[in-house]
Enzyme design. Structure first.
Site, PDB file in Angstrom:
ATOM      1  CG  ASP A  77      -6.488   3.037  -7.457  1.00 46.13           C
ATOM      2  OD1 ASP A  77      -5.827   1.979  -7.443  1.00 46.13           O
ATOM      3  OD2 ASP A  77      -5.988   4.125  -7.771  1.00 46.13           O
ATOM      4  CG  PHE A 160      -2.658  -1.589   5.005  1.00 49.17           C
ATOM      5  CD1 PHE A 160      -2.412  -1.272   3.677  1.00 49.17           C
ATOM      6  CD2 PHE A 160      -3.909  -1.279   5.535  1.00 49.17           C
ATOM      7  CE1 PHE A 160      -3.378  -0.658   2.889  1.00 49.17           C
ATOM      8  CE2 PHE A 160      -4.891  -0.670   4.755  1.00 49.17           C
ATOM      9  CZ  PHE A 160      -4.630  -0.355   3.430  1.00 49.17           C
ATOM     10  CE  LYS A 183      -6.376   3.095   7.955  1.00 49.04           C
ATOM     11  NZ  LYS A 183      -5.587   2.120   7.196  1.00 49.04           N
TER      12      LYS A 183
HETATM   13  P1  ITT Z   1      -5.450  -3.726  -4.991  1.00 50.75           P
HETATM   14  O1  ITT Z   1      -5.203  -2.886  -6.210  1.00 50.75           O
HETATM   15  O2  ITT Z   1      -5.391  -5.194  -5.271  1.00 50.75           O
HETATM   16  O3  ITT Z   1      -6.692  -3.342  -4.250  1.00 50.75           O
HETATM   17  P2  ITT Z   1      -3.057  -2.417  -4.004  1.00 50.75           P
HETATM   18  O4  ITT Z   1      -2.307  -2.478  -2.720  1.00 50.75           O
HETATM   19  O5  ITT Z   1      -2.292  -2.589  -5.293  1.00 50.75           O
HETATM   20  O6  ITT Z   1      -4.260  -3.495  -3.935  1.00 50.75           O
HETATM   21  P3  ITT Z   1      -3.690   0.332  -4.709  1.00 50.75           P
HETATM   22  O7  ITT Z   1      -3.188   0.228  -6.109  1.00 50.75           O
HETATM   23  O8  ITT Z   1      -4.998   1.022  -4.498  1.00 50.75           O
HETATM   24  O9  ITT Z   1      -3.889  -1.098  -4.037  1.00 50.75           O
HETATM   25  O10 ITT Z   1      -2.570   1.001  -3.819  1.00 50.75           O
HETATM   26  C1  ITT Z   1      -2.907   1.571  -2.629  1.00 50.75           C
HETATM   27  C2  ITT Z   1      -1.662   1.768  -1.795  1.00 50.75           C
HETATM   28  O11 ITT Z   1      -1.801   2.991  -1.064  1.00 50.75           O
HETATM   29  C3  ITT Z   1      -1.542   0.666  -0.746  1.00 50.75           C
HETATM   30  O12 ITT Z   1      -0.786  -0.430  -1.226  1.00 50.75           O
HETATM   31  C4  ITT Z   1      -0.866   1.413   0.404  1.00 50.75           C
HETATM   32  O13 ITT Z   1       0.505   1.511   0.175  1.00 50.75           O
HETATM   33  C5  ITT Z   1      -1.441   2.811   0.289  1.00 50.75           C
HETATM   34  N1  ITT Z   1      -2.633   2.945   1.138  1.00 50.75           N
HETATM   35  C6  ITT Z   1      -3.924   2.983   0.729  1.00 50.75           C
HETATM   36  N2  ITT Z   1      -4.765   3.042   1.770  1.00 50.75           N
HETATM   37  C7  ITT Z   1      -3.986   3.040   2.865  1.00 50.75           C
HETATM   38  C8  ITT Z   1      -4.269   3.066   4.240  1.00 50.75           C
HETATM   39  O14 ITT Z   1      -5.507   3.064   4.698  1.00 50.75           O
HETATM   40  N3  ITT Z   1      -3.242   3.055   5.084  1.00 50.75           N
HETATM   41  C9  ITT Z   1      -1.979   3.021   4.650  1.00 50.75           C
HETATM   42  N4  ITT Z   1      -1.616   2.970   3.361  1.00 50.75           N
HETATM   43  C10 ITT Z   1      -2.623   2.986   2.462  1.00 50.75           C
END
Ligand code: ITT
Length: 209
Positions: A77, A160, A183
């Site tokens: 998360d 992303f 990264k």
């Molecule tokens: P899962 O829960 O299925 O793993 P999700 O995209 O819904 O996928 P999260 O609830 O953890 O995951 O949301 C994390 C968000 O934070 C992700 O969608 C990105 O917008 C942002 N994020 C997290 N890590 C990142 C990174 O390394 N680079 C850029 N944005 C990131």
């Protein structure tokens, strides 16, 4: 014997990074999708830790119901905390402005909300909490962070989510401009997964390749 790890994420950007970071272990890594496990679960927690555990436990339960009894379940998360915005979007990073809104629009909106805000007040961090559920049902988590600043425009073609607007001062560029391995070497997710690998090795679950 190598362990099977099932990573409970529906985010392909994360999964790409995780595969690369886990390459040096003897684990056999599967995405939840590859095991026909749905990652649809409501993230009702108020913290990254709570949500990471919710996701890993949900996948563990679904795996058990499907007859998988020997796997380690991991979840991530993560999100972006912008200090000037009282740590928004935080745990709502994926849901910010709606799950289906494009990241070009989300990223431009954050830059706009920081219009006129000087460098020293543009501080932000990426957070990644990785949770594990072991075959017996025990769970634990680790956290990694990456400190930086919100930039003034979108930059880069890699990564992303919010990578195009995240400026990382030590390298003088946005994380969206870093190659995957660059990264992973510095990122919140790279740090959290390194801690997770250490913990799994310590518990005799994981060996090096
Ligand atoms: P899962 O829960 O299925 O793993 P999700 O995209 O819904 O996928 P999260 O609830 O953890 O995951 O949301 C994390 C968000 O934070 C992700 O969608 C990105 O917008 C942002 N994020 C997290 N890590 C990142 C990174 O390394 N680079 C850029 N944005 C990131």
């Amino acid at each position: 014997m190598s362990v099977n790890i099932i990573f409970a994420t529906g985010n392909q950007g994360k999964m790409r990074e995780i595969r690369e970071i886990m390459k040096d272990t003897d684990a056999v890594l599967y995405s939840a999708k590859e095991k026909n496990i749905s990652t649809d679960v409501e993230e009702t927690g108020a913290t990254f830790e709570e949500n990471a555990v919710i996701k890993a436990k949900d996948a563990y339960e679904k795996g058990l119901a499907a007859g998988i009894t020997d796997a380690v379940y991991l979840s991530d998360d993560s999100g972006l905390e912008v200090d000037y915005l009282n740590k928004e979007p935080g745990v709502y990073s994926a849901r910010y402005m709606g799950e289906d809104t494009s990241y070009d629009i989300k990223n431009d909106a954050i830059i706009e909300r920081l219009n006129g805000v000087p460098d020293e007040k543009r501080t932000a961090r990426f957070v990644s909490v990785i949770a594990a559920v072991l075959p017996g049902g025990e769970s634990f988590y680790v956290r990694g962070e990456l400190e930086g600043r919100i930039g003034y425009e979108r930059k880069g073609q890699y990564g992303f989510g919010y990578d195009p607007i995240f400026y990382y001062p030590p390298l003088g560029c946005h994380t969206g401009e870093l190659l995957p391995e660059e990264k992973n070497a510095i990122s919140h997710r790279g740090k959290a997964l390194a801690l997770m690998k250490e913990e799994l090795v310590k518990r005799g679950i994981l060996g090096g390749r």
